[in-house]
Design an enzyme around this catalytic site. Structure first.
Site, PDB file in Angstrom:
ATOM      1  N   LYS A   9       0.836  -1.187   0.000  1.00 25.13           N
ATOM      2  CA  LYS A   9       0.000   0.000   0.000  1.00 25.13           C
ATOM      3  C   LYS A   9       0.875   1.243   0.000  1.00 25.13           C
ATOM      4  O   LYS A   9       1.865   1.307   0.709  1.00 25.13           O
ATOM      5  CB  LYS A   9      -0.893  -0.010   1.251  1.00 25.13           C
ATOM      6  CG  LYS A   9      -1.794   1.210   1.448  1.00 25.13           C
ATOM      7  CD  LYS A   9      -1.244   2.321   2.324  1.00 25.13           C
ATOM      8  CE  LYS A   9      -0.489   1.970   3.536  1.00 25.13           C
ATOM      9  NZ  LYS A   9       0.072   3.185   4.257  1.00 25.13           N
ATOM     10  N   ASP A  57      -5.916   0.595   8.163  1.00 29.29           N
ATOM     11  CA  ASP A  57      -5.603   0.367   6.746  1.00 29.29           C
ATOM     12  C   ASP A  57      -6.162  -0.939   6.213  1.00 29.29           C
ATOM     13  O   ASP A  57      -6.141  -1.169   4.988  1.00 29.29           O
ATOM     14  CB  ASP A  57      -4.082   0.355   6.526  1.00 29.29           C
ATOM     15  CG  ASP A  57      -3.472   1.742   6.560  1.00 29.29           C
ATOM     16  OD1 ASP A  57      -4.221   2.727   6.517  1.00 29.29           O
ATOM     17  OD2 ASP A  57      -2.234   1.831   6.619  1.00 29.29           O
TER      18      ASP A  57
END
Length: 269
Positions: free
Chosen positions: A9, A129
């Site tokens: 990410k 996240d």
């Protein structure tokens, strides 16, 4: 046997708007994902188990308290799974490595048995996240980063270079060191526009804690990408290029000048 990549990410933009009374921060962020990362495989077993290997496996202090094991325990997935994790992403690096691993487990369960209707709530309990990492597609995150809006990306396929100094930077101290100044909302428009006109409000506090972040940004910008920025709370930085040739030239230059830095090259999903 199920296999899945835990895609790295990156935050193309990360605007911190305010500290909340619950101790978290109100964010506006643009998540994107690289087409490489950790690698997981899973097979049916009498009970859940997790084995780890790879360059950064030793950084996982307690494999059975790892977020992968927690992801398994939060989802109905049958009698048990034996999961193997190849830890290729650095830990505490701003790449959502653990969250990406958990997201990969969610996708494996989805393929095997389907996800419960409240999967996003379950994912958010594991980390802010994790819901984005389950999707692993470009999306805008608001709130603590768990309120997601998938967006079409005009940066899909863009060559990207990730660089990390092999120094872990815990998220908590970086957020604590943020100066509390609201520098404004994230831009509106295409993904490219948001990335170019946005910022990462955690760069300054991360540099104060880990000064090599500034060195990495300077080294990446010297390779002439169209964007270089720190991801998340650091210490990993990324650079986006217009061509594979530019990416390769940047890789070669950093391999010569900074051979000890961890590097990963790929494309945005």
């Amino acid at each position: 046997m199920l296999t899945e990549t835990a895609y790295a990410k990156i935050n193309l933009a990360l605007h911190v708007r305010r500290r909340r009374e619950d101790g978290y921060h109100e964010l506006e962020t643009l998540f994107a994902f690289v087409d490489d990362g950790d690698r997981l495989s899973g097979s049916l077993a009498d009970a859940d188990s997790l084995s780890t290997h790879g360059e950064f496996a030793a950084k996982i202090d307690d494999p059975f308290g790892n977020i992968v094991a927690k992801a398994l325990s939060t989802l109905p997935h049958g009698k048990g799974w034996a999961v193997d994790l190849e830890k290729r992403l650095p830990v505490a690096a701003g790449l959502g490595g653990g969250s990406a691993d958990a997201g990969a487990v969610f996708r494996m369960v989805e393929r095997s048995a389907g996800l419960p209707g409240d999967w996003q709530t379950r994912a958010a309990r594991l980390g802010a996240d994790v819901p984005a990492c389950v999707l692993s597609t470009t999306c805008i995150g608001t709130g603590t980063g768990t309120d997601l809006q998938p967006v079409e990306s005009d940066l899909t396929g863009t060559p990207v270079l990730l660089v990390n100094p092999r120094v872990g930077v815990p998220t908590g101290p970086v957020f604590k060191a943020w100066d509390g100044v609201d520098r404004g909302e994230m831009p509106i428009g295409s993904v490219r526009r948001i990335a170019l006109e946005g910022r990462n409000d955690l760069e300054a506090p991360a540099i104060a804690i880990c000064p090599v972040v500034a060195d990495m940004l300077a080294a990446l910008r010297a390779t002439e990408p169209f964007l270089a920025r720190m991801s998340g709370s650091g210490a990993t930085c990324f650079a986006l290029y217009d061509s594979e040739a530019q990416l390769q030239a940047a890789w070669d230059k950093l391999a010569e000048t900074q051979p000890h830095w961890w590097k990963m090259a790929g494309k945005l999903r």
